[in-house]
Design a protein around this motif. Structure first.
Motif, PDB file in Angstrom:
ATOM      1  N   CYS A 283      -1.648  -6.016 -21.096  1.00  0.00           N
ATOM      2  CA  CYS A 283      -2.009  -5.374 -22.363  1.00  0.00           C
ATOM      3  C   CYS A 283      -3.076  -4.302 -22.157  1.00  0.00           C
ATOM      4  N   VAL A 284      -4.023  -4.545 -21.256  1.00  0.00           N
ATOM      5  CA  VAL A 284      -5.043  -3.538 -20.951  1.00  0.00           C
ATOM      6  C   VAL A 284      -4.397  -2.303 -20.326  1.00  0.00           C
ATOM      7  N   LEU A 285      -3.471  -2.517 -19.402  1.00  0.00           N
ATOM      8  CA  LEU A 285      -2.769  -1.391 -18.774  1.00  0.00           C
ATOM      9  C   LEU A 285      -1.936  -0.625 -19.808  1.00  0.00           C
ATOM     10  N   PHE A 286      -1.282  -1.354 -20.719  1.00  0.00           N
ATOM     11  CA  PHE A 286      -0.561  -0.690 -21.809  1.00  0.00           C
ATOM     12  C   PHE A 286      -1.516   0.162 -22.649  1.00  0.00           C
ATOM     13  N   SER A 287      -2.697  -0.381 -22.897  1.00  0.00           N
ATOM     14  CA  SER A 287      -3.693   0.340 -23.701  1.00  0.00           C
ATOM     15  C   SER A 287      -4.125   1.624 -23.009  1.00  0.00           C
ATOM     16  N   ILE A 288      -4.308   1.574 -21.688  1.00  0.00           N
ATOM     17  CA  ILE A 288      -4.689   2.767 -20.916  1.00  0.00           C
ATOM     18  C   ILE A 288      -3.565   3.797 -20.953  1.00  0.00           C
ATOM     19  N   ILE A 289      -2.324   3.334 -20.776  1.00  0.00           N
ATOM     20  CA  ILE A 289      -1.162   4.235 -20.823  1.00  0.00           C
ATOM     21  C   ILE A 289      -1.054   4.892 -22.197  1.00  0.00           C
ATOM     22  N   CYS A 290      -1.293   4.110 -23.243  1.00  0.00           N
ATOM     23  CA  CYS A 290      -1.250   4.636 -24.603  1.00  0.00           C
ATOM     24  C   CYS A 290      -2.319   5.710 -24.793  1.00  0.00           C
ATOM     25  N   PHE A 291      -3.510   5.467 -24.277  1.00  0.00           N
ATOM     26  CA  PHE A 291      -4.600   6.450 -24.378  1.00  0.00           C
ATOM     27  C   PHE A 291      -4.263   7.733 -23.643  1.00  0.00           C
ATOM     28  N   LEU A 292      -3.705   7.607 -22.449  1.00  0.00           N
ATOM     29  CA  LEU A 292      -3.425   8.780 -21.623  1.00  0.00           C
ATOM     30  C   LEU A 292      -2.321   9.657 -22.210  1.00  0.00           C
ATOM     31  N   ASN A 293      -1.343   9.034 -22.859  1.00  0.00           N
ATOM     32  CA  ASN A 293      -0.141   9.772 -23.253  1.00  0.00           C
ATOM     33  C   ASN A 293       0.053   9.955 -24.750  1.00  0.00           C
TER      34      ASN A 293
ATOM     35  N   TYR B 203       0.823  -1.207   0.000  1.00  0.00           N
ATOM     36  CA  TYR B 203       0.000   0.000   0.000  1.00  0.00           C
ATOM     37  C   TYR B 203       0.864   1.267   0.000  1.00  0.00           C
ATOM     38  N   ILE B 204       1.979   1.213   0.687  1.00  0.00           N
ATOM     39  CA  ILE B 204       2.901   2.362   0.666  1.00  0.00           C
ATOM     40  C   ILE B 204       3.460   2.563  -0.744  1.00  0.00           C
ATOM     41  N   SER B 205       3.715   1.442  -1.449  1.00  0.00           N
ATOM     42  CA  SER B 205       4.285   1.535  -2.797  1.00  0.00           C
ATOM     43  C   SER B 205       3.320   2.201  -3.769  1.00  0.00           C
ATOM     44  N   ILE B 206       2.011   2.062  -3.545  1.00  0.00           N
ATOM     45  CA  ILE B 206       1.038   2.729  -4.423  1.00  0.00           C
ATOM     46  C   ILE B 206       1.294   4.230  -4.417  1.00  0.00           C
ATOM     47  N   PHE B 207       1.425   4.793  -3.219  1.00  0.00           N
ATOM     48  CA  PHE B 207       1.647   6.233  -3.094  1.00  0.00           C
ATOM     49  C   PHE B 207       2.997   6.631  -3.672  1.00  0.00           C
ATOM     50  N   ILE B 208       4.044   5.867  -3.332  1.00  0.00           N
ATOM     51  CA  ILE B 208       5.400   6.241  -3.763  1.00  0.00           C
ATOM     52  C   ILE B 208       5.521   6.220  -5.283  1.00  0.00           C
ATOM     53  N   ILE B 209       5.035   5.134  -5.923  1.00  0.00           N
ATOM     54  CA  ILE B 209       5.147   5.010  -7.377  1.00  0.00           C
ATOM     55  C   ILE B 209       4.271   6.043  -8.083  1.00  0.00           C
ATOM     56  N   ALA B 210       3.046   6.255  -7.580  1.00  0.00           N
ATOM     57  CA  ALA B 210       2.153   7.251  -8.183  1.00  0.00           C
ATOM     58  C   ALA B 210       2.756   8.652  -8.051  1.00  0.00           C
ATOM     59  N   TRP B 211       3.316   8.946  -6.897  1.00  0.00           N
ATOM     60  CA  TRP B 211       3.928  10.256  -6.653  1.00  0.00           C
ATOM     61  C   TRP B 211       5.154  10.462  -7.555  1.00  0.00           C
TER      62      TRP B 211
ATOM     63  N   GLY C 169       0.508   1.571  -9.816  1.00  0.00           N
ATOM     64  CA  GLY C 169       0.894   2.866  -9.275  1.00  0.00           C
ATOM     65  C   GLY C 169       1.251   3.845 -10.372  1.00  0.00           C
ATOM     66  N   PHE C 170       1.900   3.341 -11.438  1.00  0.00           N
ATOM     67  CA  PHE C 170       2.270   4.204 -12.557  1.00  0.00           C
ATOM     68  C   PHE C 170       1.024   4.760 -13.245  1.00  0.00           C
ATOM     69  N   VAL C 171       0.031   3.896 -13.492  1.00  0.00           N
ATOM     70  CA  VAL C 171      -1.190   4.333 -14.168  1.00  0.00           C
ATOM     71  C   VAL C 171      -1.946   5.346 -13.302  1.00  0.00           C
ATOM     72  N   ILE C 172      -2.015   5.100 -11.998  1.00  0.00           N
ATOM     73  CA  ILE C 172      -2.713   6.035 -11.106  1.00  0.00           C
ATOM     74  C   ILE C 172      -2.035   7.400 -11.130  1.00  0.00           C
ATOM     75  N   GLY C 173      -0.709   7.419 -11.029  1.00  0.00           N
ATOM     76  CA  GLY C 173       0.025   8.682 -11.107  1.00  0.00           C
ATOM     77  C   GLY C 173      -0.173   9.358 -12.451  1.00  0.00           C
ATOM     78  N   ASN C 174      -0.227   8.564 -13.517  1.00  0.00           N
ATOM     79  CA  ASN C 174      -0.438   9.073 -14.871  1.00  0.00           C
ATOM     80  C   ASN C 174      -1.824   9.710 -15.009  1.00  0.00           C
TER      81      ASN C 174
END
Length: 331
Positions: free
Chosen positions: A84-94, A7-15, A304-309
């Motif tokens: 692949c779904v997470l990659f697709s979301i990252i592609c959409f966001l960026n 749970y701590i890693s969620i915040f750290i990676i998103a931040w 965490g990366f997607v949440i921060g994104n």
């Protein structure tokens, strides 16, 4: 200790993601494409050349035969589809403005449907598309209405035609079971039932405990109590001792209680802000929520990366809107 660190890693990676994107505004599209191509190559080699290809790179790899698909660099096919779904979301966001955006999204869709053949993601993805079409219809303009009608007609025609040809695959078998008797679907397959158990009962525990946290390490005892009571016996066909909750949302709602609502609120709220500029944001939001409902732990760095994104993209839109308002007011 493991759960606490997760749970701590969620915040750290998103931040960290938010800070890096704020500094650079984006990251390399070429690097992202290479990641997609690497996963695609591993999936293709496993499909057509050598099943155990790449098994030495990870601790455990699905190399079984039969009706399940490939796993590429993931432990098993469903995890491959989730990546692949997470990659697709990252592609959409960026990268939605890139010329190769549609091609990359199509390659990811091919990996989900034809290589991983994950019944869970394909069926939930179909549900997300259906809800998205209803959302489009609610906008009440002729173009949106016609698009929903066309997609619905295509699905109604194509699915019954294709079903006899895909029954040898797991997704085809599960789809047939669902069409025959939706009420018994969750008990028709051990994997489906286990995923249902780990998604439903943590939320049930959250509600019955009035939103108070159960904290760490208590899910197995709670599940044993539920199982032995017989209250939900008709919904449980497969049960094994497992202290870990195989659901991202299930784990945070059961272990953290009402605190989990904050994370869900941030995700949905920021996707809504992004959706003001890009309507398809609603579909990607649904897919991300589906991923988190499945056996995708929050300890995975991509979450965490997607949440921060997501937070960065929504803040970027708000900042531009604020600057635009200030300029207009000044003029």
């Amino acid at each position: 200790l493991r759960s606490l660190v997760n749970y701590i890693s969620i915040f750290i990676i998103a931040w960290a993601t938010y800070i890096v994107l704020s500094d650079r505004e984006s990251f390399s599209f070429n690097l992202f494409k290479k990641c997609v191509y690497v996963w695609l190559v591993f999936g293709l080699v496993q499909q057509f050349v050598y099943r155990p290809f790449g098994s030495f790179l990870i601790s455990r790899l699905w190399v079984g035969y039969g009706d399940r698909g490939m796993s590429a660099l993931a432990p098993e096919p469903t995890f491959y589809a989730i990546i692949c779904v997470l990659f697709s979301i990252i592609c959409f966001l960026n990268f939605s403005n890139e010329k190769e955006y549609k091609r990359i999204q199509i390659l990811l869709l091919i990996q989900i449907v034809l290589l991983s053949r994950s019944a869970t993601i394909i069926m939930f993805g179909g549900f997300a598309i259906m809800v998205y079409c209803i959302f489009i219809l609610m906008r009440r303009n002729l173009a949106s209405f016609m698009s929903v009608i066309i997609v619905t007609a295509i699905m109604v025609i194509i699915v019954p035609i294709l079903l006899p040809y895909i029954t040898q695959y797991r997704v085809g078998k599960l789809l047939s079971l669902f069409i025959e008797n939706p009420a018994l679907f969750i008990t028709s397959d051990d994997s489906v039932n286990e995923r249902f158990t780990h998604a439903f009962f943590p939320i049930h525990g959250f509600c019955t405990n009035y939103g108070l946290p159960h904290f760490y390490g208590n899910f197995q005892e709670y599940l044993n109590t539920i199982y032995n009571s017989g209250e939900f016996s008709e919904y449980i066909s497969f049960f094994r001792n497992n202290s870990r909750i195989m659901s991202g949302f299930g784990s945070i709602f059961f272990e953290l209680g009402f605190i989990a609502i904050l994370l869900v609120y941030i995700i949905i709220h920021d996707f809504i802000i992004i959706g003001r500029k890009r309507q398809s944001s609603f579909l990607f939001c649904l897919m991300f929520l589906i991923v988190l409902l499945n056996a995708m732990p929050f300890s995975n760095s991509l979450i965490g990366f997607v949440i921060g994104n997501i937070i960065y993209c929504s803040d970027k839109i708000l900042i531009k809107k604020h600057l635009s308002c200030n300029v207009t007011t000044h003029i």
